[in-house]
Design a protein around this motif. Structure first.
Motif, PDB file in Angstrom:
ATOM      1  N   UNK A 172      46.989  42.496  36.156  1.00 53.09           N
ATOM      2  CA  UNK A 172      47.480  42.035  37.453  1.00 53.09           C
ATOM      3  C   UNK A 172      47.578  43.170  38.459  1.00 53.09           C
ATOM      4  N   UNK A 173      48.133  44.310  38.031  1.00 51.34           N
ATOM      5  CA  UNK A 173      48.336  45.403  38.982  1.00 51.34           C
ATOM      6  C   UNK A 173      47.021  46.108  39.277  1.00 51.34           C
ATOM      7  N   UNK A 174      46.144  46.211  38.293  1.00 55.22           N
ATOM      8  CA  UNK A 174      44.852  46.830  38.568  1.00 55.22           C
ATOM      9  C   UNK A 174      44.092  46.023  39.608  1.00 55.22           C
ATOM     10  N   UNK A 175      44.244  44.709  39.571  1.00 51.65           N
ATOM     11  CA  UNK A 175      43.576  43.880  40.573  1.00 51.65           C
ATOM     12  C   UNK A 175      44.123  44.137  41.971  1.00 51.65           C
ATOM     13  N   UNK A 176      45.351  44.688  42.044  1.00 56.80           N
ATOM     14  CA  UNK A 176      45.936  44.968  43.356  1.00 56.80           C
ATOM     15  C   UNK A 176      45.342  46.206  43.996  1.00 56.80           C
ATOM     16  N   UNK A 177      44.968  47.197  43.186  1.00 57.90           N
ATOM     17  CA  UNK A 177      44.527  48.478  43.742  1.00 57.90           C
ATOM     18  C   UNK A 177      43.029  48.707  43.637  1.00 57.90           C
ATOM     19  N   UNK A 178      42.363  48.029  42.713  1.00 59.10           N
ATOM     20  CA  UNK A 178      40.934  48.263  42.521  1.00 59.10           C
ATOM     21  C   UNK A 178      40.149  47.878  43.769  1.00 59.10           C
ATOM     22  N   UNK A 179      40.696  46.947  44.561  1.00 59.25           N
ATOM     23  CA  UNK A 179      39.991  46.478  45.748  1.00 59.25           C
ATOM     24  C   UNK A 179      39.990  47.510  46.872  1.00 59.25           C
ATOM     25  N   UNK A 180      40.916  48.481  46.808  1.00 58.77           N
ATOM     26  CA  UNK A 180      41.019  49.442  47.910  1.00 58.77           C
ATOM     27  C   UNK A 180      39.734  50.240  48.102  1.00 58.77           C
ATOM     28  N   UNK A 181      39.056  50.574  47.001  1.00 57.29           N
ATOM     29  CA  UNK A 181      37.815  51.332  47.102  1.00 57.29           C
ATOM     30  C   UNK A 181      36.722  50.488  47.757  1.00 57.29           C
ATOM     31  N   UNK A 182      36.884  49.162  47.707  1.00 56.44           N
ATOM     32  CA  UNK A 182      35.856  48.263  48.248  1.00 56.44           C
ATOM     33  C   UNK A 182      36.065  47.918  49.709  1.00 56.44           C
ATOM     34  N   UNK A 183      37.138  48.413  50.322  1.00 55.17           N
ATOM     35  CA  UNK A 183      37.416  48.036  51.708  1.00 55.17           C
ATOM     36  C   UNK A 183      36.272  48.415  52.646  1.00 55.17           C
ATOM     37  N   UNK A 184      35.673  49.617  52.531  1.00 59.60           N
ATOM     38  CA  UNK A 184      34.520  49.905  53.404  1.00 59.60           C
ATOM     39  C   UNK A 184      33.366  48.923  53.206  1.00 59.60           C
ATOM     40  N   UNK A 185      33.070  48.548  51.942  1.00 59.54           N
ATOM     41  CA  UNK A 185      32.000  47.600  51.672  1.00 59.54           C
ATOM     42  C   UNK A 185      32.306  46.218  52.201  1.00 59.54           C
ATOM     43  N   UNK A 214      46.731  53.824  39.157  1.00 58.70           N
ATOM     44  CA  UNK A 214      46.071  55.123  39.094  1.00 58.70           C
ATOM     45  C   UNK A 214      44.614  54.987  38.687  1.00 58.70           C
ATOM     46  N   UNK A 215      44.332  54.102  37.722  1.00 57.02           N
ATOM     47  CA  UNK A 215      42.979  53.956  37.222  1.00 57.02           C
ATOM     48  C   UNK A 215      42.144  52.970  38.040  1.00 57.02           C
ATOM     49  N   UNK A 216      42.833  52.091  38.806  1.00 56.98           N
ATOM     50  CA  UNK A 216      42.111  51.087  39.576  1.00 56.98           C
ATOM     51  C   UNK A 216      41.011  51.651  40.464  1.00 56.98           C
ATOM     52  N   UNK A 217      41.311  52.652  41.303  1.00 62.46           N
ATOM     53  CA  UNK A 217      40.251  53.210  42.155  1.00 62.46           C
ATOM     54  C   UNK A 217      39.106  53.844  41.366  1.00 62.46           C
ATOM     55  N   UNK A 218      39.428  54.457  40.202  1.00 63.97           N
ATOM     56  CA  UNK A 218      38.379  55.070  39.393  1.00 63.97           C
ATOM     57  C   UNK A 218      37.415  54.015  38.874  1.00 63.97           C
ATOM     58  N   UNK A 219      37.968  52.944  38.306  1.00 66.60           N
ATOM     59  CA  UNK A 219      37.130  51.863  37.786  1.00 66.60           C
ATOM     60  C   UNK A 219      36.390  51.170  38.925  1.00 66.60           C
ATOM     61  N   UNK A 220      37.121  50.926  40.028  1.00 70.09           N
ATOM     62  CA  UNK A 220      36.517  50.245  41.161  1.00 70.09           C
ATOM     63  C   UNK A 220      35.352  51.011  41.763  1.00 70.09           C
TER      64      UNK A 220
END
Length: 492
Positions: free
Chosen positions: A38-51, A164-170
């Motif tokens: 649940x929490x990874x889904x909250x932060x993983x999207x941040x790396x995709x904001x430019x896309x 912490x890991x969300x942006x790395x995976x994203x």
């Protein structure tokens, strides 16, 4: 509705008899897996904001709602967790959250327009909000006091390691498969979590409940909380470029909603009805101070989680996969720190550990100012590690320091409320970072998309990092109030 009789096959007693003493750890790990998803889904999207901005031709203000919409839904949903657990039981509530998170991931991955992307994020936020208080409640009810620190370390790995890991995976997923892959990422997690829930999560659960099974949800309180949160965040966004009457009016409505919410919760308590938020919690000074720390901490944590990937890509010119590679060692350092601090939390004062963590987090933000366009990425990686070690000190100690001493009947409410204020700070933090960044960019006469003024753009980011460092220093003052004290009596 499920049968909550402790003699049933899915009861806590039956599962304890089947798995023995290790059952409480299996239960905690099962719900922690859902928390990670649940929490990874909250932060993983941040790396995709430019896309996403490029795909749907969005300005930063609108693209920011991909993060903020999740945070608003998650924040408000946390207040419903005690009622849902009492009404439907642990297994049904947890499984329902995983089904909703799965549906949100599929909807976002296949979404043909931004409106459906935003709806998917709201669905994921609702699921994340309900599930997050459950592990902390299990820790306080199923574990002995001398084990709670170690269990909190395990729980903290889910709550803090995921951002912490969300942006790395994203970053790796986006570079390899495009922005839609970040939504599909939660699908296998949810399937595994549903299997774990069927096997290890009891129908009833080890925690006390704040509401009776026959009592209706406080819909008016929930509506007031939702309205107040939305007015607050929209008011903060309007401060950036809207007319003064709009931002002032929205912020005034947010304050009014909060005042009416408090009055309504007091009225329900006086009537003998279970409130959405039991205000008796704040009579316990460690909990009140812990909530204040959680509010500021959430602002700094989620604000920086939004800011760092944008900073590395838009100010330093790094690729999404490079951002992931830089943040990955920091995530590993966090995992080690939080495991060690979880054991320390059983023996050391909570205020000491929280203040160490806040100091390291503030130092990490301040050190970002020394990064320049020609600085080695190794320094960027090192400063990120310092901040993640700080996070490892804060969360296990903060929950225990705030909730130890609460009466058993208030634990479900305590877990829900402290999660609520942390997420409220997080939702505001994302908006505040966006506002502060736009403000400082304008002051330096540049913009994120302006490639001709890299030094000015970098200076604007530096000033926002200093703001986050100052917030952490402010939280250190409140953290002094964490400590031991007498037990609260159950409300009502």
């Amino acid at each position: 509705m499920p049968n909550l009789n402790e003699a049933s096959p899915g009861s806590t007693a039956a599962l304890t008899a089947r798995y023995g003493e290790r059952f409480r750890w299996l239960l905690l790990l099962s719900v922690m897996a859902g928390t990670v998803a649940a929490i990874m889904s909250s932060t993983v999207v941040n790396v995709a904001i430019p896309g996403l901005s490029h795909q749907f031709q969005l300005g930063q203000e609108r693209a920011q709602w991909v993060s903020s919409g999740f945070m608003v839904a998650s924040t408000v949903a946390m207040l419903t967790t005690p009622w849902l657990l009492a009404r439907f039981g642990y297994r049904a509530t947890y499984s329902g959250c995983m089904v909703l998170l799965l549906a949100g991931g599929l909807m976002g991955g296949f979404a043909p327009n931004f409106s459906l992307v935003l709806l998917a994020r709201v669905a994921e936020g609702l699921a994340a909000g309900v599930v997050q208080p459950i592990p902390a409640l299990i820790i306080m009810r199923a574990f002995e006091p001398h084990e709670q620190g170690r269990a909190s370390g395990v729980f903290g790995m889910g709550v803090v390691l995921a951002p912490a890991l969300g942006p790395s995976v994203g970053g790796l997923l986006i570079d390899g498969f495009g922005w839609r892959s970040i939504f599909f990422m939660v699908v296998p997690f949810c399937i595994v979590c549903l299997w774990l829930a069927r096997r290890y999560v009891p129908i009833s659960g080890p925690g006390g409940m704040a509401a009776s099974r026959d009592e209706a949800l406080d819909w008016l309180g929930l509506a007031l909380g939702t309205a107040g949160t939305l007015c607050l965040l929209n008011g903060l966004v309007a401060l950036r470029g809207g007319p003064a009457w709009e931002s002032g009016g929205l912020l005034a409505l947010a304050v009014l909603s909060a005042l009416v919410f408090v009055a309504w919760q007091r009225r329900r308590s006086a009537r003998g009805q279970a409130p959405l938020m039991d205000l008796a919690l704040f009579a316990w000074r460690p909990f009140a101070m812990g909530s204040l720390v959680a509010l500021i901490y959430g602002t700094a944590l989620f604000g920086s989680t939004y800011l760092l990937p944008v900073y590395m890509q838009m100010a330093l010119g790094l690729s999404a996969s490079s951002v992931g590679a830089i943040l990955l060692p920091a995530g590993i350092a966090l995992a080690v720190a939080i495991a060690l601090v979880g054991r320390l939390a059983d023996r050391q004062p909570a205020n000491l550990l929280v203040n160490i963590g806040l100091s390291l987090l503030a130092l990490s933000f301040a050190l970002m100012v020394t990064i320049g366009l020609g600085t080695s990425v190794w320094w960027l990686m090192a400063f990120s590690i310092v901040g993640r070690i700080g996070l490892g000190f804060i969360l296990p100690s903060l929950n225990l320091g705030a909730m130890r001493g609460l009466a058993p009947g208030l634990l479900a409410q305590g877990s829900s409320v402290i999660g609520f204020v942390r997420m409220l700070g997080g939702a505001a933090g994302v908006s505040l970072c966006g506002i502060a960044l736009e403000w400082r960019l304008a002051a330096h006469g540049t913009a994120l998309t302006d490639g001709s003024h890299p030094a000015a753009r970098l200076a604007a980011f530096d000033e926002v990092f200093l703001l986050l460092a100052a917030l952490c220093a402010l939280a250190m003052l409140a953290a002094r109030g964490l400590g031991a004290g007498s037990r609260l009596r159950p409300a009502g």
